[in-house]
Design a protein around this motif. Structure first.
Motif, PDB file in Angstrom:
ATOM      1  N   GLY A  20     -52.160-117.129 -85.988  1.00  0.00           N
ATOM      2  CA  GLY A  20     -51.794-117.107 -84.575  1.00  0.00           C
ATOM      3  C   GLY A  20     -51.191-115.784 -84.161  1.00  0.00           C
ATOM      4  O   GLY A  20     -51.405-115.314 -83.036  1.00  0.00           O
ATOM      5  N   LEU A  21     -50.434-115.169 -85.067  1.00  0.00           N
ATOM      6  CA  LEU A  21     -49.835-113.864 -84.780  1.00  0.00           C
ATOM      7  C   LEU A  21     -50.921-112.802 -84.614  1.00  0.00           C
ATOM      8  O   LEU A  21     -50.847-111.961 -83.715  1.00  0.00           O
ATOM      9  N   ALA A  22     -51.946-112.855 -85.448  1.00  0.00           N
ATOM     10  CA  ALA A  22     -53.050-111.901 -85.330  1.00  0.00           C
ATOM     11  C   ALA A  22     -53.775-112.074 -84.001  1.00  0.00           C
ATOM     12  O   ALA A  22     -54.141-111.087 -83.342  1.00  0.00           O
ATOM     13  N   ALA A  23     -53.991-113.320 -83.592  1.00  0.00           N
ATOM     14  CA  ALA A  23     -54.639-113.570 -82.304  1.00  0.00           C
ATOM     15  C   ALA A  23     -53.802-113.019 -81.164  1.00  0.00           C
ATOM     16  O   ALA A  23     -54.327-112.380 -80.238  1.00  0.00           O
ATOM     17  N   SER A  24     -52.497-113.246 -81.217  1.00  0.00           N
ATOM     18  CA  SER A  24     -51.605-112.742 -80.171  1.00  0.00           C
ATOM     19  C   SER A  24     -51.596-111.221 -80.142  1.00  0.00           C
ATOM     20  O   SER A  24     -51.577-110.592 -79.073  1.00  0.00           O
ATOM     21  N   ALA A  25     -51.670-110.599 -81.329  1.00  0.00           N
ATOM     22  CA  ALA A  25     -51.708-109.133 -81.400  1.00  0.00           C
ATOM     23  C   ALA A  25     -52.979-108.583 -80.770  1.00  0.00           C
ATOM     24  O   ALA A  25     -52.957-107.534 -80.112  1.00  0.00           O
ATOM     25  N   MET A  26     -54.098-109.267 -80.957  1.00  0.00           N
ATOM     26  CA  MET A  26     -55.346-108.804 -80.355  1.00  0.00           C
ATOM     27  C   MET A  26     -55.325-108.971 -78.838  1.00  0.00           C
ATOM     28  O   MET A  26     -55.897-108.159 -78.100  1.00  0.00           O
ATOM     29  N   ASN A  27     -54.668-110.021 -78.355  1.00  0.00           N
ATOM     30  CA  ASN A  27     -54.488-110.166 -76.910  1.00  0.00           C
ATOM     31  C   ASN A  27     -53.717-108.962 -76.363  1.00  0.00           C
ATOM     32  O   ASN A  27     -54.091-108.371 -75.344  1.00  0.00           O
ATOM     33  N   ALA A  28     -52.657-108.572 -77.072  1.00  0.00           N
ATOM     34  CA  ALA A  28     -51.876-107.407 -76.648  1.00  0.00           C
ATOM     35  C   ALA A  28     -52.708-106.129 -76.740  1.00  0.00           C
ATOM     36  O   ALA A  28     -52.647-105.265 -75.850  1.00  0.00           O
ATOM     37  N   LEU A  29     -53.503-105.997 -77.809  1.00  0.00           N
ATOM     38  CA  LEU A  29     -54.317-104.793 -77.961  1.00  0.00           C
ATOM     39  C   LEU A  29     -55.380-104.708 -76.861  1.00  0.00           C
ATOM     40  O   LEU A  29     -55.722-103.620 -76.387  1.00  0.00           O
ATOM     41  N   ALA A  30     -55.861-105.867 -76.421  1.00  0.00           N
ATOM     42  CA  ALA A  30     -56.803-105.879 -75.297  1.00  0.00           C
ATOM     43  C   ALA A  30     -56.142-105.364 -74.024  1.00  0.00           C
ATOM     44  O   ALA A  30     -56.775-104.656 -73.230  1.00  0.00           O
TER      45      ALA A  30
END
Length: 337
Positions: free
Chosen positions: A154-164
């Motif tokens: 879930g942390l990786a998914a949230s990080a990709m949302n931020a990177l987007a």
């Protein structure tokens, strides 16, 4: 390097520190949040027992759409309070912003994910409410230990949302030198943090704050139009949808915004700054969320034409250099399926 800073930005104050959560009661009182309604979730409430104890009311934010949730909660709260404190992820913070905008009040945000919602004035307006305004939190308490506390996938998914958010801030019409600096530093920190073992919480937290700032200043474009529409159409989880789509969106933008995407490539470790390498560098980072295809999130082939048609009419598409048409969007979605 340890980051511990207080940032005054217009009418809002941002406190970033590992341990900032312990300062929350004092900072809230100092900034006019003496009597407040706390909006949160069960998981997030457990992290802030003192704030729960001091709240005049504690409101559970349920799953669902922000416009519908905020409209329903406004009735429950009866419009009595004008000081709101959000403890949670993007849905909780956006709901709190929406309610504050409808009540003409102020809100504070204590994020528990990397969504960046605490730094923006983006949110849906409450359903059935006239005269609601867009607002951004007046006080942000960003504690990376809390922001990056989710389990690894879930942390990786949230990080990709931020990177987007960081990626799109580089090529919207309002992009500029200040937001570019924030977005590129955010991208580097997020990639560094999500690649570390264990994940680098401080890098992830600071990256999310910088990405949220950049996005809040510049707006969003085609990637978010795609993800918002997929989530709404197929009921997929927001962060994971962003993670799956991010490499595909990067590939789409490599020729449309080559200078911006080249700088992003450099921030992600490509010394040659080749915009065509961004998608490949993002793919293994995004895969850490446990999904690489829309199909595993529950999207079907039959839904894709409806998504591409809706995205082709989405207002965010206008923020995209050389906006893709419906046919190109459909090809991209099929590649992601």
């Amino acid at each position: 390097m340890t980051h511990d800073f207080t940032w005054r930005d217009g009418e809002r104050l941002i406190r970033f520190s590992s341990g900032a959560l312990a300062e929350a009661p004092e900072l809230l009182a100092e900034h006019g949040f003496d009597d407040y309604v706390l909006l949160s979730t069960d998981r997030a409430r457990d992290a802030v027992p003192e704030l729960v104890r001091r709240a005049t009311m504690v409101v559970a934010v349920p799953p669902g759409r922000v416009d519908e949730i905020s409209g329903a909660l406004l009735l429950e709260m009866e419009g009595e309070m004008d000081s709101l404190v959000a403890v949670g992820g993007g849905r909780v913070i956006d709901t709190t912003k929406a309610i504050a905008g409808a009540m003409g009040g102020r809100c504070a945000a204590i994020p528990t994910t990397l969504s960046g919602a605490e730094l923006t004035a983006f949110h849906r307006l409450p359903a059935g409410v006239e005269g609601a305004q867009m607002v951004r939190p007046a006080l942000v308490l960003a504690d990376p230990e809390l922001m990056a506390s989710a389990p690894a996938a879930g942390l990786a998914a949230s990080a990709m949302n931020a990177l987007a958010h960081a990626m799109e801030a580089l090529y919207t019409p309002l992009a500029g030198p200040v937001t570019d600096l924030a977005a590129l530093r955010a991208a580097a920190l997020l990639a560094e943090g999500v690649s570390a073992d264990p994940p680098g919480r401080e890098a992830l937290g600071l990256g999310a704050v910088l990405a949220g700032y950049a996005s809040g200043s510049t707006g969003i474009a085609v990637h978010h139009a795609l993800c918002q529409t997929i989530v709404r159409t197929a009921g997929t989880p927001h962060a994971e949808t962003n993670a799956v789509m991010l490499p595909h969106s990067a590939r789409l933008m490599a020729t449309r915004a080559p200078q911006a995407m080249g700088e992003l490539a450099r921030a992600l470790g490509d010394a040659a700054a080749d915009p065509g390498t961004v998608a490949g560098r993002l793919s293994p980072l995004a895969a850490r969320c446990g999904h690489t295809r829309l199909a595993t999130l529950g999207v079907s082939e039959e839904q894709l034409p409806r998504v591409s048609a809706a995205v082709s009419e989405h207002p965010l598409l206008a923020n995209t250099p050389h906006p893709p048409g419906e046919a190109e969007l459909l090809v991209l979605l099929r590649e992601a399926l």
